[in-house]
Design a protein around this motif. Sequence first.
Motif, PDB file in Angstrom:
ATOM      1  N   LYS A  48      -9.886  14.889 -21.810  1.00 25.00           N
ATOM      2  CA  LYS A  48      -9.479  15.198 -20.441  1.00 25.00           C
ATOM      3  C   LYS A  48      -8.570  16.427 -20.444  1.00 25.00           C
ATOM      4  O   LYS A  48      -8.091  16.861 -21.492  1.00 25.00           O
ATOM      5  N   GLU A  49      -8.341  16.936 -19.263  1.00 20.69           N
ATOM      6  CA  GLU A  49      -7.348  17.987 -19.092  1.00 20.69           C
ATOM      7  C   GLU A  49      -6.096  17.345 -18.530  1.00 20.69           C
ATOM      8  O   GLU A  49      -6.114  16.749 -17.452  1.00 20.69           O
ATOM      9  N   GLY A  50      -5.013  17.458 -19.272  1.00 27.17           N
ATOM     10  CA  GLY A  50      -3.771  16.828 -18.853  1.00 27.17           C
ATOM     11  C   GLY A  50      -2.961  17.733 -17.952  1.00 27.17           C
ATOM     12  O   GLY A  50      -3.477  18.675 -17.342  1.00 27.17           O
ATOM     13  N   ALA A  51      -1.673  17.428 -17.866  1.00 28.02           N
ATOM     14  CA  ALA A  51      -0.783  18.213 -17.013  1.00 28.02           C
ATOM     15  C   ALA A  51      -0.694  19.653 -17.511  1.00 28.02           C
ATOM     16  O   ALA A  51      -0.862  19.927 -18.704  1.00 28.02           O
ATOM     17  N   ASN A  52      -0.457  20.570 -16.574  1.00 27.59           N
ATOM     18  CA  ASN A  52      -0.326  21.993 -16.894  1.00 27.59           C
ATOM     19  C   ASN A  52      -1.552  22.562 -17.606  1.00 27.59           C
ATOM     20  O   ASN A  52      -1.455  23.452 -18.456  1.00 27.59           O
ATOM     21  N   ASN A  53      -2.712  22.000 -17.262  1.00 27.36           N
ATOM     22  CA  ASN A  53      -3.997  22.482 -17.786  1.00 27.36           C
ATOM     23  C   ASN A  53      -4.096  22.389 -19.307  1.00 27.36           C
ATOM     24  O   ASN A  53      -4.861  23.137 -19.934  1.00 27.36           O
ATOM     25  N   ARG A  54      -3.346  21.473 -19.885  1.00 27.28           N
ATOM     26  CA  ARG A  54      -3.387  21.316 -21.335  1.00 27.28           C
ATOM     27  C   ARG A  54      -4.474  20.318 -21.724  1.00 27.28           C
ATOM     28  O   ARG A  54      -4.516  19.208 -21.209  1.00 27.28           O
ATOM     29  N   LYS A  55      -5.351  20.727 -22.606  1.00 25.30           N
ATOM     30  CA  LYS A  55      -6.445  19.858 -23.032  1.00 25.30           C
ATOM     31  C   LYS A  55      -5.929  18.801 -24.001  1.00 25.30           C
ATOM     32  O   LYS A  55      -5.184  19.112 -24.939  1.00 25.30           O
ATOM     33  N   LEU A  56      -6.345  17.570 -23.781  1.00 30.21           N
ATOM     34  CA  LEU A  56      -5.954  16.446 -24.626  1.00 30.21           C
ATOM     35  C   LEU A  56      -7.153  15.999 -25.449  1.00 30.21           C
ATOM     36  O   LEU A  56      -8.272  15.902 -24.929  1.00 30.21           O
ATOM     37  N   ASN A 124      -3.017   8.682 -19.936  1.00 33.96           N
ATOM     38  CA  ASN A 124      -3.810   9.458 -20.889  1.00 33.96           C
ATOM     39  C   ASN A 124      -4.343   8.579 -22.014  1.00 33.96           C
ATOM     40  O   ASN A 124      -5.508   8.719 -22.427  1.00 33.96           O
ATOM     41  N   ALA A 125      -3.504   7.696 -22.522  1.00 29.05           N
ATOM     42  CA  ALA A 125      -3.940   6.801 -23.589  1.00 29.05           C
ATOM     43  C   ALA A 125      -5.114   5.939 -23.119  1.00 29.05           C
ATOM     44  O   ALA A 125      -6.109   5.771 -23.845  1.00 29.05           O
ATOM     45  N   ILE A 126      -5.007   5.410 -21.912  1.00 27.45           N
ATOM     46  CA  ILE A 126      -6.096   4.579 -21.386  1.00 27.45           C
ATOM     47  C   ILE A 126      -7.357   5.410 -21.164  1.00 27.45           C
ATOM     48  O   ILE A 126      -8.472   4.974 -21.484  1.00 27.45           O
ATOM     49  N   ASP A 127      -7.191   6.620 -20.656  1.00 32.25           N
ATOM     50  CA  ASP A 127      -8.350   7.487 -20.425  1.00 32.25           C
ATOM     51  C   ASP A 127      -9.055   7.838 -21.737  1.00 32.25           C
ATOM     52  O   ASP A 127     -10.279   8.016 -21.765  1.00 32.25           O
ATOM     53  N   SER A 128      -8.292   7.960 -22.810  1.00 29.78           N
ATOM     54  CA  SER A 128      -8.920   8.257 -24.100  1.00 29.78           C
ATOM     55  C   SER A 128      -9.823   7.100 -24.534  1.00 29.78           C
ATOM     56  O   SER A 128     -10.921   7.328 -25.066  1.00 29.78           O
ATOM     57  N   ILE A 129      -9.371   5.878 -24.313  1.00 37.70           N
ATOM     58  CA  ILE A 129     -10.195   4.710 -24.667  1.00 37.70           C
ATOM     59  C   ILE A 129     -11.464   4.693 -23.819  1.00 37.70           C
ATOM     60  O   ILE A 129     -12.577   4.475 -24.329  1.00 37.70           O
ATOM     61  N   THR A 130     -11.304   4.926 -22.521  1.00 39.38           N
ATOM     62  CA  THR A 130     -12.458   4.942 -21.618  1.00 39.38           C
ATOM     63  C   THR A 130     -13.481   5.973 -22.072  1.00 39.38           C
ATOM     64  O   THR A 130     -14.690   5.714 -22.089  1.00 39.38           O
ATOM     65  N   TYR A 131     -12.999   7.142 -22.468  1.00 43.32           N
ATOM     66  CA  TYR A 131     -13.898   8.213 -22.907  1.00 43.32           C
ATOM     67  C   TYR A 131     -14.633   7.826 -24.193  1.00 43.32           C
ATOM     68  O   TYR A 131     -15.850   8.020 -24.317  1.00 43.32           O
TER      69      TYR A 131
END
Length: 306
Positions: A48-56, A124-131
Motif C-alpha cells: 500500500k501507499e502509506g502516509a506522505n506517499n511513502r510506499k510500505l 497498515n499491519a492489518i492491510d499487509s495481512i489482507t494483501y
Amino acid sequence: MLKRILVLCMSVMLLATGCNKKTETSKIFQLLDQPTEQADYYRDVVYKEGANNRKLDFNLAIPKEASESDKKPLVVFLHSGTWVAGDKDDFNNVIYTLSYHGYAAATIDYGLVPNENMLGQVDNAIDSITYIVKNYSDKGIDKDKVIIIGASAGAHIAILSAQKICDNKNDYDFNLSYLVDMFGPSDLRYYDNIDEEKQQEIVDLDKSIGYFKRNPEFLSGDKELDYYDCLSKVNPIEVVNKNLVKTLVISGDQDKYVPIKISKSFYNKLKELGVDAQFIEVSGAGHDPFSEEIWKQIYDTLKSQV
C-alpha cells in the motif's frame, strides 16, 4: 566416540545449509541468518501507499512444499524500534527460520512515526495481512491460520491489530488464530509512574514516551485530544477485551526496557477477561528479539497451539 562426534557435526551442517532433514531442526533450533532452499522468497513487495506517499512493503517466505493440499499457516512479524525506528529487513532471520520449519512468514514495514501515528501503524499491519492473503493464498498459504507476532513496539502494534481484527471478524477474509506478544509495552502508563533513576535505566524508551507526550497526535492521529486521552486509545491493557484471540505473552526476567511486571500485569488482565492466554517467563533473558531461547519457546508453543 568418533562416530558420535561425526553425527553431531553432520546435524549442525544440515541445519545451517537448509537441507531437507527437518527432523534435525526439532533437535537443534537456531535462528538462521540466510535463506534456505526450502522456501520461495518475495522481497520488498509493496502492499500500500502509506502516509506522505511513502510506499510500505514486506518480505515473505513460503515453503516450497506448500500447496492447495498442504497449506501452511501464515506468520506476520512486526519489528521492534520504539515506533520511530526499526526495519523489516533487520528481521529476515525470522522468516528464514519459520519458513524452514514449515510456516509461511512475512516481516512487515508498517510505517514509522512521524510519518504514521500508532493507529495508522495498526491499520497498515492489518492491510499487509489482507494483501498477502489476497495475493498469495494460491501458493499454499492457509488464510484460516494467521498468526501475528510482535517484538517490543511491534508487539504493542500486534496486540492492537489483533484486537481490531477480532472485534471486526466479518470485515476480513482471513482468520486470526494466534497472537504472540514478545516483551511488548502493553501498559504505556507504567512509564509515567517511575522515578528519575528508573527512567535512566530505560532511557531509549523514556525518550520515546517523552516525544509522544509532546506530540500526542502521533498516538491516535487526533490533534484535538491531549496526551492522556490519546493514550487511552492505544494502551493495550485498556483496549483489550474478551474477544481477543488466543495469546502468548513472553517475557525475560532481565528485561529493563519492558520489565516483566508489565507483561505479567497484561497477562493477568487477559485472564480476568476470559481470554485464552499463556505466559512464559524466560530466565536470564533481556529485551532481545534475537534470543534463540525465546524463539524456541515461541516455536514450541505454535506447534502445540496452531
